[in-house]
Design an enzyme around this catalytic site. Structure first.
Site: not given
Length: 327
Positions: A85-87, A90
């Site tokens: 999710f965070c990859v 970003h």
């Protein structure tokens, strides 16, 4: 609310009042995303919501260091923590900075062409290595990295892996378009410190950020997240702290063995330790074993935050004072 939330039912941002409404308003202006699930999921606890937002804003969004450089660090941390999710988030934000080739290089798991970006990505993945930046940039880079060691764990434990409905973020054109929609906001220069009046807790600033807005926000987050230890017995809280302190900050938690408490006997200690060392392995059964009256959404986010802050502190302890003046 439904959507990306696995175990909690946050109040919709449009219905928020008080400090939560103030955070969402500032988030809409400064982040460009009013309803970012990474923060909405913490809304059951205003101290956690305000502190997590403040640390993110003051380290990643504001300041003098290149936003692109800080997004690369955040992506490195998220890759190390196995947080898709965070990859993806970003990657989209790197598109928003205008560096589309860099965004897609990282999305493919490849190394950036720019040596400075390669060093920053590698440091984000392993913060025990020498810092590829000088002391002036340290509060923003270290604050960004540690903020996402915390946020990755919240996201992996409490949200689904898909940033957009149906996994649309896996399509390059969608990532690029999403980034372009945020470009104006991402490229603005923000005044530092504007999130600090929202904080509901205080704490000691770390040595690497004394006298900065990043340090103030970091101390507030540690204080707010440590409150979750009160949901465990003294024995279980000590067990979680000791297990994380003995951890190298990298090696995955064994699936079986004495390192992981039994779900039936010590569900709270198990959840907190998984949040610290392997949040992507938290299951419905793990949560159901602990989340029963009198525990609520507020309790769950605090217990997960306690594990996350233990891990964040362990990673912070691995920081080397040596620097390399490259970036």
């Amino acid at each position: 609310m439904t959507g990306p939330f696995r175990y909690t039912s946050p109040v919709p941002p449009k219905s928020a009042t008080g400090v939560a409404a103030d955070v969402y308003a500032q988030m809409s202006t400064d982040f460009g995303i009013e309803r970012a699930p990474t923060f909405v999921v913490l809304s059951a606890s205003p101290p956690l919501l305000t502190a997590a937002w403040a640390l993110t804003r003051e380290s990643l969004l504001a300041g003098q260091v290149s936003r692109t450089d800080k997004e690369v660090v955040a992506a490195g941390v998220s890759l190390a923590n196995r947080c898709p999710f965070c990859v993806d988030a970003h990657t989209v934000l790197l598109h928003a900075t205008g560096d589309h080739r860099l965004a897609e290089t990282i999305a493919r798991g490849e190394q950036p062409a720019d040596p400075a970006h390669r060093r920053l990505l590698a440091w984000g993945k392993d913060m025990s290595t020498p810092r590829p930046f000088g002391p002036t940039a340290a509060p923003e880079h270290i604050g960004t990295a540690l903020a996402f060691h915390f946020i990755n764990r919240i996201v992996s434990a409490l949200l689904t892996e898909s940033m957009l409905p149906g996994g649309l973020q896996r399509i390059r054109a969608v990532r690029s378009a999403a980034g372009r929609s945020l470009a104006r906001t991402v490229r603005r220069e923000l005044v530092t410190g504007l999130s600090l009046p929202l904080l509901e807790t205080e704490g000691e600033a770390p040595a690497w950020a004394v006298g900065t807005a990043v340090g103030t926000a970091y101390g507030a987050l540690r204080t707010a997240a440590e409150l979750g230890a009160g949901l465990l017995s003294e024995e279980d809280a000590a067990f979680v702290r000791q297990s994380v302190a003995a951890w190298d900050g990298v090696t995955p938690l064994p699936v079986h063995g004495a390192d992981l408490p039994d779900r039936a006997e010590r569900p709270g200690a198990r959840l907190a330790l998984l949040a610290a060392r392997a949040p992507y392995r938290i299951t419905d059964e793990d949560v159901a074993a602990w989340l029963a009256p009198p525990f609520t959404d507020h309790c769950l986010v605090h217990l997960i935050a306690f594990g996350a802050i233990c891990a964040m502190g362990r990673v912070e302890a691995t920081l080397t004072l040596e620097t390399k003046e490259h970036a």
